[in-house]
Design a protein around this motif. Structure first.
Motif, PDB file in Angstrom:
ATOM      1  N   LEU A  62     -60.491  68.582 111.248  1.00  0.00           N
ATOM      2  CA  LEU A  62     -60.528  69.613 110.217  1.00  0.00           C
ATOM      3  C   LEU A  62     -59.188  69.629 109.523  1.00  0.00           C
ATOM      4  O   LEU A  62     -58.232  69.013 109.966  1.00  0.00           O
ATOM      5  CB  LEU A  62     -60.895  70.992 110.769  1.00  0.00           C
ATOM      6  N   SER A  63     -59.131  70.328 108.400  1.00  0.00           N
ATOM      7  CA  SER A  63     -57.897  70.431 107.626  1.00  0.00           C
ATOM      8  C   SER A  63     -57.563  71.895 107.408  1.00  0.00           C
ATOM      9  O   SER A  63     -58.454  72.740 107.340  1.00  0.00           O
ATOM     10  CB  SER A  63     -58.055  69.768 106.259  1.00  0.00           C
ATOM     11  N   VAL A  64     -56.277  72.164 107.278  1.00  0.00           N
ATOM     12  CA  VAL A  64     -55.798  73.488 106.910  1.00  0.00           C
ATOM     13  C   VAL A  64     -55.018  73.323 105.612  1.00  0.00           C
ATOM     14  O   VAL A  64     -54.121  72.489 105.533  1.00  0.00           O
ATOM     15  CB  VAL A  64     -54.903  74.091 108.008  1.00  0.00           C
ATOM     16  N   ARG A  65     -55.395  74.079 104.598  1.00  0.00           N
ATOM     17  CA  ARG A  65     -54.708  74.027 103.303  1.00  0.00           C
ATOM     18  C   ARG A  65     -53.901  75.308 103.149  1.00  0.00           C
ATOM     19  O   ARG A  65     -54.451  76.401 103.116  1.00  0.00           O
ATOM     20  CB  ARG A  65     -55.694  73.890 102.169  1.00  0.00           C
ATOM     21  N   ALA A  66     -52.575  75.157 103.084  1.00  0.00           N
ATOM     22  CA  ALA A  66     -51.666  76.297 102.942  1.00  0.00           C
ATOM     23  C   ALA A  66     -51.072  76.293 101.543  1.00  0.00           C
ATOM     24  O   ALA A  66     -50.636  75.260 101.050  1.00  0.00           O
ATOM     25  CB  ALA A  66     -50.560  76.223 103.984  1.00  0.00           C
ATOM     26  N   THR A  67     -51.085  77.455 100.910  1.00  0.00           N
ATOM     27  CA  THR A  67     -50.472  77.640  99.603  1.00  0.00           C
ATOM     28  C   THR A  67     -49.342  78.649  99.779  1.00  0.00           C
ATOM     29  O   THR A  67     -49.597  79.840  99.939  1.00  0.00           O
ATOM     30  CB  THR A  67     -51.510  78.154  98.577  1.00  0.00           C
ATOM     31  N   PRO A  68     -48.074  78.179  99.786  1.00  0.00           N
ATOM     32  CA  PRO A  68     -46.942  79.068 100.036  1.00  0.00           C
ATOM     33  C   PRO A  68     -46.717  80.123  98.961  1.00  0.00           C
ATOM     34  O   PRO A  68     -46.124  81.153  99.222  1.00  0.00           O
ATOM     35  CB  PRO A  68     -45.748  78.127 100.107  1.00  0.00           C
ATOM     36  N   GLY A  69     -47.147  79.910  97.754  1.00  0.00           N
ATOM     37  CA  GLY A  69     -46.919  80.876  96.675  1.00  0.00           C
ATOM     38  C   GLY A  69     -47.583  80.396  95.408  1.00  0.00           C
ATOM     39  O   GLY A  69     -48.356  79.445  95.458  1.00  0.00           O
ATOM     40  N   PRO A  70     -47.359  81.014  94.315  1.00  0.00           N
ATOM     41  CA  PRO A  70     -46.500  82.188  94.128  1.00  0.00           C
ATOM     42  C   PRO A  70     -47.116  83.429  94.760  1.00  0.00           C
ATOM     43  O   PRO A  70     -48.320  83.491  94.969  1.00  0.00           O
ATOM     44  CB  PRO A  70     -46.403  82.320  92.610  1.00  0.00           C
ATOM     45  N   GLY A  71     -46.284  84.382  95.035  1.00  0.00           N
ATOM     46  CA  GLY A  71     -46.742  85.607  95.686  1.00  0.00           C
ATOM     47  C   GLY A  71     -46.890  85.405  97.178  1.00  0.00           C
ATOM     48  O   GLY A  71     -46.163  84.655  97.804  1.00  0.00           O
ATOM     49  N   VAL A  72     -47.883  86.048  97.750  1.00  0.00           N
ATOM     50  CA  VAL A  72     -48.134  85.997  99.188  1.00  0.00           C
ATOM     51  C   VAL A  72     -48.827  84.680  99.539  1.00  0.00           C
ATOM     52  O   VAL A  72     -49.764  84.275  98.865  1.00  0.00           O
ATOM     53  CB  VAL A  72     -49.011  87.193  99.614  1.00  0.00           C
ATOM     54  N   PRO A  73     -48.372  83.976 100.592  1.00  0.00           N
ATOM     55  CA  PRO A  73     -49.017  82.730 101.001  1.00  0.00           C
ATOM     56  C   PRO A  73     -50.488  82.954 101.388  1.00  0.00           C
ATOM     57  O   PRO A  73     -50.886  84.051 101.787  1.00  0.00           O
ATOM     58  CB  PRO A  73     -48.206  82.287 102.215  1.00  0.00           C
ATOM     59  N   ARG A  74     -51.262  81.872 101.287  1.00  0.00           N
ATOM     60  CA  ARG A  74     -52.676  81.893 101.637  1.00  0.00           C
ATOM     61  C   ARG A  74     -53.011  80.634 102.432  1.00  0.00           C
ATOM     62  O   ARG A  74     -52.398  79.592 102.233  1.00  0.00           O
ATOM     63  CB  ARG A  74     -53.543  81.932 100.371  1.00  0.00           C
ATOM     64  N   CYS A  75     -54.020  80.733 103.309  1.00  0.00           N
ATOM     65  CA  CYS A  75     -54.457  79.585 104.101  1.00  0.00           C
ATOM     66  C   CYS A  75     -55.969  79.513 104.133  1.00  0.00           C
ATOM     67  O   CYS A  75     -56.649  80.535 104.258  1.00  0.00           O
ATOM     68  CB  CYS A  75     -53.947  79.679 105.536  1.00  0.00           C
ATOM     69  N   LEU A  76     -56.479  78.282 104.053  1.00  0.00           N
ATOM     70  CA  LEU A  76     -57.910  78.014 104.167  1.00  0.00           C
ATOM     71  C   LEU A  76     -58.130  76.982 105.264  1.00  0.00           C
ATOM     72  O   LEU A  76     -57.370  76.016 105.375  1.00  0.00           O
ATOM     73  CB  LEU A  76     -58.474  77.431 102.873  1.00  0.00           C
ATOM     74  N   LEU A  77     -59.187  77.168 106.057  1.00  0.00           N
ATOM     75  CA  LEU A  77     -59.621  76.167 107.009  1.00  0.00           C
ATOM     76  C   LEU A  77     -60.711  75.367 106.304  1.00  0.00           C
ATOM     77  O   LEU A  77     -61.668  75.950 105.783  1.00  0.00           O
ATOM     78  CB  LEU A  77     -60.164  76.818 108.276  1.00  0.00           C
ATOM     79  N   LEU A  78     -60.557  74.044 106.258  1.00  0.00           N
ATOM     80  CA  LEU A  78     -61.496  73.175 105.555  1.00  0.00           C
ATOM     81  C   LEU A  78     -62.183  72.251 106.555  1.00  0.00           C
ATOM     82  O   LEU A  78     -61.593  71.267 107.009  1.00  0.00           O
ATOM     83  CB  LEU A  78     -60.757  72.331 104.510  1.00  0.00           C
ATOM     84  N   PRO A  79     -63.444  72.545 106.912  1.00  0.00           N
ATOM     85  CA  PRO A  79     -64.164  71.648 107.814  1.00  0.00           C
ATOM     86  C   PRO A  79     -64.363  70.287 107.147  1.00  0.00           C
ATOM     87  O   PRO A  79     -64.723  70.216 105.974  1.00  0.00           O
ATOM     88  CB  PRO A  79     -65.501  72.353 108.037  1.00  0.00           C
TER      89      PRO A  79
END
Length: 93
Positions: A62-79
């Protein structure tokens, strides 16, 4: 200024946690069942994808996609099997 943001999801009976450390060079660490299984850095606020495996028989990629910004970071789990992306919940610690 560097800050740490934590995210978590339970997926297929396993714990997947992500720490995103923001700053000039963001750092992303992925833990599966409490063990570090993936690590990546990126520049500025560019998203980064970290490939990991769940300890199943056979291993489940699986993959994890992290977006550090702009603003508050976000994470998605990608099967990898084509399943729908899942938003990882932020943790306040």
């Amino acid at each position: 200024m560097r800050r740490r943001h934590h995210f978590h999801i339970d997926y297929l009976g396993h714990s997947v946690s992500v720490t995103v450390q923001t700053g000039h060079t963001p750092v992303v660490e992925v833990l599966v069942d409490g063990k570090e299984t993936g690590h990546a850095t990126t520049r500025d606020d560019r998203p980064v994808t970290v490939e990991v495996e769940l300890p199943t028989d056979p291993p489940t990629p699986l993959s994890v996609r992290a977006t550090p910004g702009p603003g508050v970071p976000r994470c998605l789990l990608l099967p990898v099997d084509g399943g729908a992306p899942q938003v990882m919940a932020p943790r306040p610690y």
